[in-house]
Scaffold this active site. Structure first.
Site, short mmCIF file in Angstrom:
data_model
loop_
_atom_site.label_atom_id
_atom_site.label_comp_id
_atom_site.label_asym_id
_atom_site.label_seq_id
_atom_site.Cartn_x
_atom_site.Cartn_y
_atom_site.Cartn_z
N ARG A 265 -2.74 0.87 -1.48
CA ARG A 265 -2.91 0.13 -0.29
C ARG A 265 -4.18 -0.33 0.35
O ARG A 265 -5.25 0.54 0.14
CB ARG A 265 -2.65 1.48 1.59
CG ARG A 265 -1.18 1.85 1.17
CD ARG A 265 0.07 2.95 1.96
NE ARG A 265 -0.72 2.85 3.26
CZ ARG A 265 -1.45 2.80 4.02
NH1 ARG A 265 -2.19 4.33 4.28
NH2 ARG A 265 -1.35 2.78 5.47
N CYS A 266 -4.21 -1.78 0.42
CA CYS A 266 -5.30 -2.56 1.34
C CYS A 266 -5.96 -1.75 2.20
O CYS A 266 -7.42 -1.47 2.72
CB CYS A 266 -5.39 -3.78 1.32
SG CYS A 266 -4.09 -3.83 2.73
N THR A 267 -5.28 -0.88 3.35
CA THR A 267 -5.31 -0.16 4.10
C THR A 267 -5.77 1.70 3.63
O THR A 267 -6.07 1.93 5.01
CB THR A 267 -4.65 0.19 4.94
OG1 THR A 267 -3.11 0.31 4.79
CG2 THR A 267 -4.51 -1.82 6.38
N ASN B 184 1.71 -4.24 -3.87
CA ASN B 184 2.13 -2.61 -3.58
C ASN B 184 2.83 -3.16 -3.07
O ASN B 184 3.68 -2.51 -2.21
CB ASN B 184 0.92 -2.31 -2.78
CG ASN B 184 0.24 -3.19 -2.69
OD1 ASN B 184 0.67 -4.13 -2.59
ND2 ASN B 184 -1.15 -2.68 -1.76
N GLU C 223 -5.67 -12.46 2.67
CA GLU C 223 -6.61 -10.99 3.08
C GLU C 223 -6.36 -10.26 1.47
O GLU C 223 -5.47 -10.24 0.39
CB GLU C 223 -4.45 -10.49 2.73
CG GLU C 223 -4.36 -11.18 4.66
CD GLU C 223 -5.08 -10.40 5.85
OE1 GLU C 223 -6.12 -9.76 5.89
OE2 GLU C 223 -5.26 -11.40 6.83
N LYS D 4 5.48 -17.39 -5.31
CA LYS D 4 5.02 -16.52 -6.42
C LYS D 4 4.63 -15.39 -6.67
O LYS D 4 4.15 -14.95 -6.47
CB LYS D 4 3.69 -17.50 -7.28
CG LYS D 4 3.12 -17.06 -9.05
CD LYS D 4 3.77 -16.25 -9.45
CE LYS D 4 2.29 -15.19 -9.90
NZ LYS D 4 3.19 -14.14 -10.00
N ASP E 8 -9.52 -9.33 -5.75
CA ASP E 8 -10.64 -10.66 -6.19
C ASP E 8 -9.81 -11.71 -6.47
O ASP E 8 -10.40 -13.19 -6.32
CB ASP E 8 -11.84 -9.75 -7.08
CG ASP E 8 -12.81 -9.31 -6.63
OD1 ASP E 8 -12.58 -8.60 -5.31
OD2 ASP E 8 -13.56 -8.79 -7.11
N THR E 9 -8.97 -11.92 -7.10
CA THR E 9 -8.47 -13.63 -7.03
C THR E 9 -8.41 -14.21 -6.62
O THR E 9 -9.06 -15.69 -6.03
CB THR E 9 -6.85 -12.33 -7.31
OG1 THR E 9 -6.83 -11.54 -8.58
CG2 THR E 9 -5.90 -13.98 -8.95
N1 LIG Z 1 -5.91 -7.20 2.60
C1 LIG Z 1 -4.53 -7.21 2.47
O1 LIG Z 1 -3.24 -7.85 2.84
C2 LIG Z 1 -4.23 -6.12 0.47
C3 LIG Z 1 -4.88 -6.53 0.10
N2 LIG Z 1 -4.43 -6.13 -1.39
C4 LIG Z 1 -5.12 -6.36 -2.10
O2 LIG Z 1 -5.15 -6.45 -3.14
C5 LIG Z 1 -5.51 -5.63 -4.64
C6 LIG Z 1 -4.05 -5.38 -5.83
O3 LIG Z 1 -2.50 -6.01 -5.64
P1 LIG Z 1 -2.60 -6.63 -7.23
O4 LIG Z 1 -1.86 -7.27 -7.08
O5 LIG Z 1 -3.51 -5.86 -8.49
O6 LIG Z 1 -3.70 -7.84 -7.15
P2 LIG Z 1 -4.19 -9.58 -7.89
O7 LIG Z 1 -5.59 -10.01 -6.88
O8 LIG Z 1 -4.63 -9.11 -8.87
O9 LIG Z 1 -2.76 -9.97 -7.44
C7 LIG Z 1 -2.17 -11.10 -6.69
C8 LIG Z 1 -1.46 -11.92 -6.69
O10 LIG Z 1 -1.99 -13.21 -7.43
C9 LIG Z 1 -1.29 -12.64 -8.29
N3 LIG Z 1 -2.69 -14.43 -9.16
C10 LIG Z 1 -3.32 -13.79 -10.36
N4 LIG Z 1 -3.75 -14.63 -10.92
C11 LIG Z 1 -3.66 -15.10 -10.60
C12 LIG Z 1 -4.19 -16.92 -10.66
N5 LIG Z 1 -5.15 -16.88 -11.04
N6 LIG Z 1 -4.49 -17.77 -9.75
C13 LIG Z 1 -3.28 -17.21 -8.53
N7 LIG Z 1 -2.23 -16.30 -8.36
C14 LIG Z 1 -2.71 -15.60 -9.25
C15 LIG Z 1 -0.89 -12.53 -9.37
O11 LIG Z 1 0.22 -12.06 -10.00
P3 LIG Z 1 0.51 -11.05 -11.10
O12 LIG Z 1 1.16 -9.99 -11.23
O13 LIG Z 1 1.67 -11.91 -12.22
O14 LIG Z 1 -0.57 -11.25 -12.41
C16 LIG Z 1 -0.32 -11.36 -7.39
O15 LIG Z 1 0.83 -12.16 -7.61
C17 LIG Z 1 -6.22 -4.57 -3.62
O16 LIG Z 1 -7.45 -5.01 -4.01
C18 LIG Z 1 -6.32 -4.71 -2.90
O17 LIG Z 1 -6.72 -4.13 -1.75
C19 LIG Z 1 -2.64 -5.36 -1.60
C20 LIG Z 1 -2.49 -5.63 -0.88
C21 LIG Z 1 -2.53 -6.37 0.92
O1 LIG Z 2 -0.35 -4.08 1.18
C1 LIG Z 2 -1.33 -3.22 1.60
O2 LIG Z 2 -2.07 -2.12 1.90
C2 LIG Z 2 -0.90 -4.00 2.89
O3 LIG Z 2 -1.28 -4.54 3.64
C3 LIG Z 2 -1.04 -2.23 4.26
O4 LIG Z 2 0.24 -1.90 5.00
P1 LIG Z 2 0.46 -0.77 5.57
O5 LIG Z 2 -1.29 0.00 5.55
O6 LIG Z 2 1.14 -0.68 6.07
O7 LIG Z 2 0.54 0.54 4.06
#
Ligand SMILES: NC(=O)C1=CN([C@@H]2O[C@H](COP(=O)(O)OP(=O)(O)OC[C@H]3O[C@@H](n4cnc5c(N)ncnc54)[C@H](OP(=O)(O)O)[C@@H]3O)[C@@H](O)[C@H]2O)C=CC1
Ligand SMILES: O=C(O)[C@H](O)COP(=O)(O)O
Length: 452
Positions: free
Chosen positions: A297-299, A169, A264, A192, A247-248
């Site tokens: 957005r995680c937020t 995102n 995060e 990556k 959760d990854t």
């Molecule tokens: N707290 C925070 O700051 C934030 C948290 N989030 C959270 O992220 C989630 C959404 O993002 P999303 O991209 O779907 O999250 P994912 O956990 O599905 O993927 C995150 C990253 O991990 C990679 N990945 C997948 N499998 C593995 C593995 N086995 N080992 C290492 N890396 C791996 C993905 O690559 P690939 O795409 O190739 O699978 C991607 O680059 C939501 O839960 C959201 O709340 C999002 C933004 C900010």
């Molecule tokens: O990926 C996310 O959801 C972000 O860490 C949140 O960032 P934002 O609050 O600036 O949209």
């Protein structure tokens, strides 16, 4: 336009290359990963599926490059980061175009993400010069039984190779929030990128290439996380992992070696609304906080806990009809949600927002704290004393008073409790996290007291 002009080197026919040892390369695997445009549901781009051998080479190059980078003066590291930031902002249009096509980010928000990323990199350069330019001097006689015959000089030194894995995102912003701190602190960096968002990330990396960073210092390997993720995160060459995603991250933290982790992860950001709240302000924030970028957005506001008189409806009310066409889901508010429903606890990461009626502040706090997440929360009230009391009681990394949750501005500390993360982000915290303390103790033949 993406893949043209200064970015032409990144593209090989129809496939985007990966970045290793200061060059854009095609993978020996001969395999590619398709990136599907979420709007058209057609393949928009293709990236290389890097091999384990290519990852090994990248790690070796990163190790070598880091050694001389750690000896590069701070002001010079900062100068290069400022240059990369300027190039990034200059090329905001083609990078934003990738964000629109890869992750369906609204065009205006896509441009903002790139500009914000440039600003983040510049701020990181400035902050790094300040905080890494200072160390500590300790004298031994402050500990019982000691004379002043030892001087301890401690400073922050790099960790080595930082592995950065951002989510789909914010593939540019959440990449540079790791790249900037790693580099200013004297580390090398292996990125990556998320598959959806990889092409925007490759364009961003090219901006660092154009700025003239040394070969091997920054690398970007592409491929599906499910295929190369474990190999990367368990690689013995990695000295630190900075991950943002779902959760990854929990799985990675169980598999990673003895290296510092910055995680995060997801959230179920609760919004507590008291009776005295400014309802116009609440409405504006709930709509923006819950539905901007379709709640991805995680937020994002993910549950609203609102005080009512005493209505006791049974069953959730769909305030709109559930409507979906392909990947497009219309915003949906679910009222009268009860804690025994999954939507009360799970992160939909979409434009679906549950509202739970509560009878007391304590009930709201209890719901918030019963979650396995603890990223952010918010409280709306005109009573600042109550707001502080509620903020203290909420088990979340940040509580916003009278505004929806948000990560920015990017220099604010940003962290999650429980399943929402490990460590703290934000520019200063990330720089500190990507360093370790090194001490040198000077032992004097006799105590030395400075007389002024
Ligand atoms: N707290 C925070 O700051 C934030 C948290 N989030 C959270 O992220 C989630 C959404 O993002 P999303 O991209 O779907 O999250 P994912 O956990 O599905 O993927 C995150 C990253 O991990 C990679 N990945 C997948 N499998 C593995 C593995 N086995 N080992 C290492 N890396 C791996 C993905 O690559 P690939 O795409 O190739 O699978 C991607 O680059 C939501 O839960 C959201 O709340 C999002 C933004 C900010
Ligand atoms: O990926 C996310 O959801 C972000 O860490 C949140 O960032 P934002 O609050 O600036 O949209």
């Amino acid at each position: 336009m993406a893949g043209t002009g200064v970015f032409a080197d990144v593209l090989d026919g129809e496939v985007y290359k990966y970045y290793a040892d200061g060059e854009w390369r095609a993978s020996a695997s001969g395999k590619t990963v398709a990136i599907v445009n979420p709007t058209t549901r057609q393949t928009q781009y293709r990236v290389q599926a890097c091999t384990q051998e290519e990852v090994n080479k990248v790690m070796d190059a990163a190790k070598v490059a880091q050694k001389s980078w750690a000896r590069t003066p701070l002001w010079k590291r900062a100068e290069l980061l400022h240059k990369a930031a300027a190039i990034l902002k200059e090329h905001k249009t083609p990078i934003a175009e990738c964000l629109v096509k890869e992750i369906a980010k609204p065009a205006k928000d896509a441009v903002s993400e790139v500009v914000r990323s440039g600003d983040l990199v510049s701020y990181t350069a400035e902050e790094g010069v300040r905080i890494l330019g200072e160390g500590k001097l300790l004298v031994s006689d402050s500990f019982p039984g000691n004379e002043r015959n030892k001087y301890c000089l401690s400073s922050k030194v790099p960790l080595g190779v930082v592995l950065a894995i951002p989510p789909f995102n914010y593939p540019v912003n959440l990449a540079v929030s790791k790249i900037g701190p790693a580099l200013i602190a004297g580390n090398s960096l292996v990125l990556k990128p998320p598959t959806q968002g990889a092409v925007a990330a490759l364009h961003m990396v090219h901006c660092f290439h154009l700025a003239g960073f040394p070969k091997g210092l920054i690398s970007c390997v592409t491929g599906k996380g499910s295929e190369i993720g474990d190999f990367l995160t368990m690689h013995p060459g990695v000295n630190c992992i900075s991950f943002t995603g779902g959760d990854t991250g929990i799985a990675i933290s169980k598999k990673a070696g003895m290296v510092p982790l910055q995680m995060e992860l997801g959230g179920k950001d609760a919004c507590i609304v008291l009776e005295d709240a400014d309802l116009d302000l609440v409405a504006a924030n709930v709509v923006k906080g819950g539905f901007s970028y379709s709640g991805q957005r995680c937020t994002a506001v993910k549950v609203v806990l609102i005080m009512e008189a005493d209505a006791k409806e049974k069953g959730a009310t769909f305030c709109q009809e559930y409507r979906r066409e392909g990947n497009l889901i219309w915003p949906l508010l679910l009222d009268h949600v009860r804690p025994d429903m999954r939507i009360a606890w799970e992160e939909p990461f979409g434009p679906v927002l549950p509202v739970i009626r509560i009878n007391s502040v304590e009930e709201g706090i209890h719901h918030c704290n019963a979650s396995n997440f603890g990223l952010q929360g918010c409280v709306f009230t005109r009573d600042i004393n109550k707001a502080i009391m509620i903020s203290d009681a909420m088990e979340s990394g940040t509580v916003q008073i009278n505004s929806a949750p948000a990560r920015g501005p990017d220099h604010f500390p940003f962290q999650g409790l429980k399943d929402s993360g490990i460590g703290s982000q934000g520019i200063t915290n990330s720089i500190n996290m990507m360093t370790k303390v090194k001490s040198t103790v000077i032992n004097l033949p006799s105590p030395s007291y400075t007389m002024g």
